[in-house]
Design a protein around this motif. Sequence first.
Motif, mmCIF file in Angstrom:
data_model
loop_
_atom_site.group_PDB
_atom_site.id
_atom_site.type_symbol
_atom_site.label_atom_id
_atom_site.label_comp_id
_atom_site.label_asym_id
_atom_site.label_seq_id
_atom_site.Cartn_x
_atom_site.Cartn_y
_atom_site.Cartn_z
ATOM 1 N N ARG A 1 1.809 -11.554 -22.508
ATOM 2 C CA ARG A 1 2.149 -10.866 -21.283
ATOM 3 C C ARG A 1 2.165 -11.874 -20.137
ATOM 4 N NH1 ARG A 1 0.240 -6.034 -19.975
ATOM 5 N NH2 ARG A 1 0.822 -6.669 -17.872
ATOM 6 N N PRO A 2 3.242 -11.953 -19.361
ATOM 7 C CA PRO A 2 3.272 -12.876 -18.231
ATOM 8 C C PRO A 2 2.666 -12.234 -16.982
ATOM 9 C CG PRO A 2 5.435 -11.906 -18.521
ATOM 10 C CD PRO A 2 4.549 -11.295 -19.566
ATOM 11 N N ALA A 3 1.406 -12.549 -16.713
ATOM 12 C CA ALA A 3 0.738 -12.006 -15.525
ATOM 13 C C ALA A 3 -0.333 -12.999 -15.096
ATOM 14 C CB ALA A 3 0.124 -10.642 -15.830
ATOM 15 N N GLU A 4 -0.089 -13.719 -14.025
ATOM 16 C CA GLU A 4 -1.060 -14.701 -13.542
ATOM 17 C C GLU A 4 -2.360 -13.966 -13.231
ATOM 18 O OE1 GLU A 4 -3.346 -17.512 -11.838
ATOM 19 O OE2 GLU A 4 -2.838 -15.709 -10.707
ATOM 20 N N PRO A 5 -3.462 -14.323 -13.908
ATOM 21 C CA PRO A 5 -4.659 -13.471 -13.877
ATOM 22 C C PRO A 5 -5.302 -13.326 -12.507
ATOM 23 C CG PRO A 5 -5.082 -15.522 -15.070
ATOM 24 C CD PRO A 5 -3.616 -15.459 -14.833
ATOM 25 N N TRP A 6 -5.281 -14.361 -11.681
ATOM 26 C CA TRP A 6 -5.964 -14.260 -10.392
ATOM 27 C C TRP A 6 -5.153 -13.402 -9.421
ATOM 28 C CZ3 TRP A 6 -10.371 -15.403 -11.956
ATOM 29 C CH2 TRP A 6 -10.585 -16.467 -12.834
ATOM 30 N N LEU A 7 -3.840 -13.486 -9.493
ATOM 31 C CA LEU A 7 -3.009 -12.647 -8.636
ATOM 32 C C LEU A 7 -2.968 -11.199 -9.126
ATOM 33 C CD1 LEU A 7 0.046 -15.003 -7.952
ATOM 34 C CD2 LEU A 7 -1.754 -14.348 -6.338
ATOM 35 N N SER A 8 -3.301 -10.993 -10.395
ATOM 36 C CA SER A 8 -3.211 -9.658 -10.990
ATOM 37 C C SER A 8 -4.553 -8.939 -11.039
ATOM 38 C CB SER A 8 -2.660 -9.756 -12.419
ATOM 39 O OG SER A 8 -1.425 -10.435 -12.453
ATOM 40 N N GLU A 9 -5.633 -9.642 -10.798
ATOM 41 C CA GLU A 9 -6.965 -9.066 -10.959
ATOM 42 C C GLU A 9 -7.139 -7.829 -10.060
ATOM 43 O OE1 GLU A 9 -11.618 -10.562 -11.092
ATOM 44 O OE2 GLU A 9 -10.125 -11.728 -9.995
ATOM 45 N N GLY A 10 -7.495 -6.716 -10.694
ATOM 46 C CA GLY A 10 -7.763 -5.484 -9.960
ATOM 47 C C GLY A 10 -6.543 -4.732 -9.491
ATOM 48 N N ALA A 11 -5.353 -5.250 -9.773
ATOM 49 C CA ALA A 11 -4.126 -4.611 -9.282
ATOM 50 C C ALA A 11 -3.804 -3.359 -10.089
ATOM 51 C CB ALA A 11 -2.961 -5.585 -9.340
ATOM 52 N N VAL A 12 -3.305 -2.332 -9.399
ATOM 53 C CA VAL A 12 -2.903 -1.095 -10.076
ATOM 54 C C VAL A 12 -1.485 -0.681 -9.701
ATOM 55 C CG1 VAL A 12 -5.262 -0.262 -10.281
ATOM 56 C CG2 VAL A 12 -3.910 0.359 -8.270
ATOM 57 N N ALA A 13 -0.857 -1.428 -8.820
ATOM 58 C CA ALA A 13 0.513 -1.137 -8.387
ATOM 59 C C ALA A 13 1.184 -2.455 -8.043
ATOM 60 C CB ALA A 13 0.516 -0.200 -7.185
ATOM 61 N N THR A 14 2.477 -2.388 -7.741
ATOM 62 C CA THR A 14 3.208 -3.570 -7.308
ATOM 63 C C THR A 14 3.006 -3.765 -5.808
ATOM 64 O OG1 THR A 14 4.868 -3.470 -9.052
ATOM 65 C CG2 THR A 14 5.521 -4.543 -7.009
ATOM 66 N N SER A 15 2.717 -4.990 -5.392
ATOM 67 C CA SER A 15 2.527 -5.275 -3.973
ATOM 68 C C SER A 15 3.763 -4.880 -3.179
ATOM 69 C CB SER A 15 2.252 -6.770 -3.778
ATOM 70 O OG SER A 15 1.046 -7.143 -4.390
ATOM 71 N N GLY A 16 3.525 -4.329 -1.996
ATOM 72 C CA GLY A 16 4.641 -3.941 -1.141
ATOM 73 C C GLY A 16 4.241 -2.836 -0.195
ATOM 74 N N GLU A 17 5.224 -2.317 0.499
ATOM 75 C CA GLU A 17 4.964 -1.306 1.520
ATOM 76 C C GLU A 17 4.345 -0.045 0.927
ATOM 77 O OE1 GLU A 17 5.605 2.287 3.702
ATOM 78 O OE2 GLU A 17 6.821 1.739 1.942
ATOM 79 N N LEU A 18 4.823 0.377 -0.256
ATOM 80 C CA LEU A 18 4.315 1.606 -0.859
ATOM 81 C C LEU A 18 2.847 1.458 -1.243
ATOM 82 C CD1 LEU A 18 4.884 4.486 -1.898
ATOM 83 C CD2 LEU A 18 5.488 3.464 -4.096
ATOM 84 N N ALA A 19 2.502 0.359 -1.931
ATOM 85 C CA ALA A 19 1.116 0.145 -2.338
ATOM 86 C C ALA A 19 0.197 0.073 -1.123
ATOM 87 C CB ALA A 19 1.003 -1.126 -3.179
ATOM 88 N N SER A 20 0.648 -0.586 -0.069
ATOM 89 C CA SER A 20 -0.156 -0.689 1.155
ATOM 90 C C SER A 20 -0.374 0.688 1.780
ATOM 91 C CB SER A 20 0.525 -1.617 2.160
ATOM 92 O OG SER A 20 0.645 -2.926 1.635
ATOM 93 N N ARG A 21 0.678 1.494 1.826
ATOM 94 C CA ARG A 21 0.565 2.819 2.428
ATOM 95 C C ARG A 21 -0.364 3.716 1.629
ATOM 96 N NH1 ARG A 21 4.050 6.906 1.502
ATOM 97 N NH2 ARG A 21 5.700 5.476 0.831
ATOM 98 N N LEU A 22 -0.359 3.548 0.300
ATOM 99 C CA LEU A 22 -1.217 4.363 -0.552
ATOM 100 C C LEU A 22 -2.623 3.794 -0.690
ATOM 101 C CD1 LEU A 22 1.279 5.247 -3.439
ATOM 102 C CD2 LEU A 22 0.570 6.709 -1.544
ATOM 103 N N GLY A 23 -2.836 2.600 -0.157
ATOM 104 C CA GLY A 23 -4.149 1.980 -0.249
ATOM 105 C C GLY A 23 -4.491 1.488 -1.631
#
Length: 428
Positions: A183-205
């Motif tokens: 799976r291509p996912a840089e672990p430090w940038l992906s740690e704890g993530a549950v959505a794709t970064s962007g306006e929607l994720a920010s608005r939903l917290g």
Amino acid sequence: MKPLAIINARLLDPASDYDGPGAVLVADGRIVEVVHGQATHRPDEAEIIDAQGLCLAPGLIDIRVTTGEPGAEPKETLKSAALSAAAGGVTTIVVQPDAEPAVDDPAMVDFIQRRGAALNLVNVRVAGAATQGRDGTRMAEIGLMDEVGALYFTDGDRVIANTRTLMRVMSYAAAFNALIACRPAEPWLSEGAVATSGELASRLGLAGQPAIAERIQLERDLALVEQTGARFLVDQISTEGALEVLARARARGLEVAASASINHLCFNEVDIGDYRTFYRLDPPLRAESDRRALVEALRDGLVDVITSAHTPAPAEDKRRPFADAAAGAVGLETLLPAALTLHHQEGVDLLDVLRPLTQGPAALLGLEAGLLEADAPADLVLFDPNAPVVIDADALRSKSKNSPFDGRRLQGRVERTFVGGRAVFMRD
């Protein structure tokens, strides 16, 4: 078994690029003859099935199926997964190594294959773990698992962050041409993530994973492929940037294939809406531009395999706050009608939709299946590509019901599924 003749069918064979009328004769579990055009000869001793113009294609091959057996049977058993597969026209499943204990030695590979064979439903094959316990540090017994039938090696959803370990795994696998998937996912940038970064994720917290995390990790993995000469599968590619990296690697002659989940081909980040946990996936759903890029990559042949990414999770693991909900979705039974939306709504040629579900995975894994020709296994699916269906998650045969397609209106219905010429599913 009596010989079987399926006549008056619309044959769909991506391997030969044939889409037209025809018939298939089966005996002793294998295809004896494929007739293009109207069949005039009907063997007296054969069982005759008049397809009445329905589509007949090679059975689907799903190379990324998670079950709960052994260790978490309330989520899914091999039997419930096999029943779901048969109802979805999937004739071969490749079970992931993330069981308890992990499938990281030849005894575990053999155990799962024997259990699958005893069910006498669909073909059950195994992907072995690349590292012991999928811990990302110690190489597993790849050579011995290969000898007993493991089709490829992966740590599944866990990223092998240790570059030295992954280089050793690739170097060893290259010695006997084994396939490694990551799976291509840089672990430090992906740690704890549950959505794709962007306006929607920010608005939903919601904690976000930037799309570039996939591209960064893929660049590292492909550098190791170039160094070691390993055969490599990019597991569940999902972003436009990563697709561009993949295209450049192919242009350099690297032996690299890519899979995409049906979820990322059909949904985008907006579908998570007001915290709908059935859309909590890993990798997370991406921007619409990424989804569109995936569809175009499929159309152009850059994506070799479509998977269901079948990951069962019971209600108690899904009905939680979005960030705490289990990632993943079931998909074996909905794979074909979901994939057909790419034909009906996106205009992808029907053969190009079926290719990464049949011939593509068969060629990648060295399987005999995935084509309609004499002496091939009689693993077949008969389906109506235009029949309307409404997905009811509660009616799915999987023990878990976490389907993002629940309530969706799709087109495409499996009528019969054959494995070795034997009907393992017939619609009532």
